[in-house]
Enzyme design. Structure first.
Site, short mmCIF file in Angstrom:
data_model
loop_
_atom_site.label_atom_id
_atom_site.label_comp_id
_atom_site.label_asym_id
_atom_site.label_seq_id
_atom_site.Cartn_x
_atom_site.Cartn_y
_atom_site.Cartn_z
N TRP A 106 0.84 -1.22 -0.07
CA TRP A 106 -0.07 0.00 -0.03
C TRP A 106 0.88 1.38 0.05
O TRP A 106 0.14 2.46 -0.13
CB TRP A 106 -0.97 -0.01 1.24
CG TRP A 106 -2.07 -1.08 1.11
CD1 TRP A 106 -2.15 -1.89 -0.02
CD2 TRP A 106 -3.00 -1.65 1.77
NE1 TRP A 106 -3.22 -2.73 0.12
CE2 TRP A 106 -3.68 -2.67 1.38
CE3 TRP A 106 -3.44 -1.08 3.35
CZ2 TRP A 106 -4.90 -3.10 1.96
CZ3 TRP A 106 -4.61 -1.82 4.03
CH2 TRP A 106 -5.24 -2.86 3.31
N GLU B 214 11.95 1.52 -4.80
CA GLU B 214 11.62 3.02 -4.25
C GLU B 214 12.47 3.32 -3.14
O GLU B 214 12.90 4.61 -2.96
CB GLU B 214 10.22 3.36 -3.78
CG GLU B 214 9.19 3.38 -5.15
CD GLU B 214 7.74 2.85 -4.89
OE1 GLU B 214 7.40 2.83 -4.02
OE2 GLU B 214 7.31 2.43 -6.00
N SER C 93 2.79 -2.66 -12.26
CA SER C 93 1.43 -2.45 -13.04
C SER C 93 0.70 -3.74 -13.29
O SER C 93 0.13 -3.88 -14.39
CB SER C 93 1.70 -1.90 -14.31
OG SER C 93 2.43 -0.46 -14.23
N GLY D 125 0.80 -2.87 -6.30
CA GLY D 125 0.88 -1.79 -5.78
C GLY D 125 -0.40 -1.14 -5.88
O GLY D 125 -1.43 -1.36 -5.23
N GLY D 126 -0.52 -0.22 -7.06
CA GLY D 126 -1.92 0.73 -6.91
C GLY D 126 -3.07 -0.19 -7.00
O GLY D 126 -3.97 0.19 -6.30
P1 13P Z 1 2.33 -1.05 -9.15
O1 13P Z 1 1.55 -2.19 -9.17
O2 13P Z 1 1.47 0.34 -8.84
O3 13P Z 1 3.17 -0.71 -10.54
O4 13P Z 1 3.44 -1.00 -7.95
C1 13P Z 1 4.32 -2.23 -7.95
C2 13P Z 1 5.03 -2.27 -6.64
O5 13P Z 1 6.02 -1.37 -6.48
C3 13P Z 1 4.67 -3.09 -5.76
O6 13P Z 1 5.55 -3.37 -4.75
#
Ligand code: 13P
Length: 249
Positions: A10, A96, A212, A233-234
């Site tokens: 999250w 990140e 993604s 992620g998103g």
């Molecule tokens: P997204 O699914 O938003 O691309 O992020 C992936 C992620 O960094 C999960 O740790």
């Protein structure tokens, strides 16, 4: 049989009420027992999450942690602190954190060591930048990202490791790696574990894909031979989308 896992990262999203509401919604679903569902809320909501999911199959992960148990490290959170609120799973090495907080293979080696000593289960993330892939350096880069933090571990410690291949160019960009690109890299990673350890160990490690993942592409990605689930992620912030992704494995 390798464990199938769908984990929602999250990141720095959701306030207290949003976090609780999403957890309550997820608690109301009975997922297949073949898949392990995990969520990684932000630090300040971990106590709430741990309490709400105490007797539930959904596991709670921290998104990062320090390698020491205490000391003068303003703003940091230790393994011992996490343990004291019932958290024993952690994501380490997210791109990140590598990009914005200068985490390196050597600092991650320290974190992995501390996590193993404190009996944590670890989702270890790694992945190449688009420029590495364009130069054809992605396999070498992934090899190096795994070597320093992980390939010195005793075989026994690998029981605590889940790998997550997350190509940086696919994170939050809407650009997913193709199922073939994902399978090619996951198979390469499993091969590295075989080379450094043995076939049995390599065939027991869950390797997740992240970048993604949405309900419209998850089934095809998860159906690849060496893909054991996803780090989302998103799409994990959207209840119905996350449920669809979990149900597609
Ligand atoms: P997204 O699914 O938003 O691309 O992020 C992936 C992620 O960094 C999960 O740790």
């Amino acid at each position: 049989m390798r464990q199938k896992i769908i984990a929602g990262n999250w990141k720095m999203n959701n306030d207290k009420e949003e976090t609780k509401s999403l957890i309550n919604s997820l608690k109301s679903i009975s997922f297949s027992k073949d898949v392990k569902v995990m969520i990684a809320p932000s630090y300040i909501h971990l106590s709430d999450a741990a309490e709400m999911l105490k007797d539930h199959k959904i596991d709670v992960l921290a998104q990062n942690m320090h390698f020491l148990n205490n000391g003068a490290y303003t703003g940091e959170i230790s393994p011992q602190m996490l343990k004291s609120i019932g958290i024993s799973k952690v994501i380490l090495g997210h791109s990140e954190r590598r990009i914005y907080y200068n985490e390196t293979e050597n600092s991650l080696k320290q974190k992995i060591k501390a996590a193993i000593e404190s009996n944590f289960e670890i989702i270890f993330c790694f992945g190449e930048q688009l420029s590495d892939r364009k130069k054809g350096k992605h396999f070498d880069l992934i090899k190096n990202q795994l070597k320093i933090p992980l390939f010195h571990l005793e075989s026994n410690s690998w029981k605590r490791i889940i790998l997550a291949y997350e190509p940086v160019w696919a994170i939050g960009t809407g650009e997913t790696a193709t199922p073939n690109q994902v399978q090619e890299m996951h198979s390469f990673i499993r091969g590295l574990i075989k080379q450094n350890y043995n076939d049995d160990l390599a065939n027991s490690i869950s390797i997740l894909y992240g970048g993604s993942v949405k309900s419209k592409n998850s089934k095809e990605i998860f159906s690849q031979d060496d893909v054991d689930g996803g780090l989302i992620g998103g799409a994990s912030l959207d209840f119905s989308e996350f449920v669809k992704i979990i149900e597609s494995i």
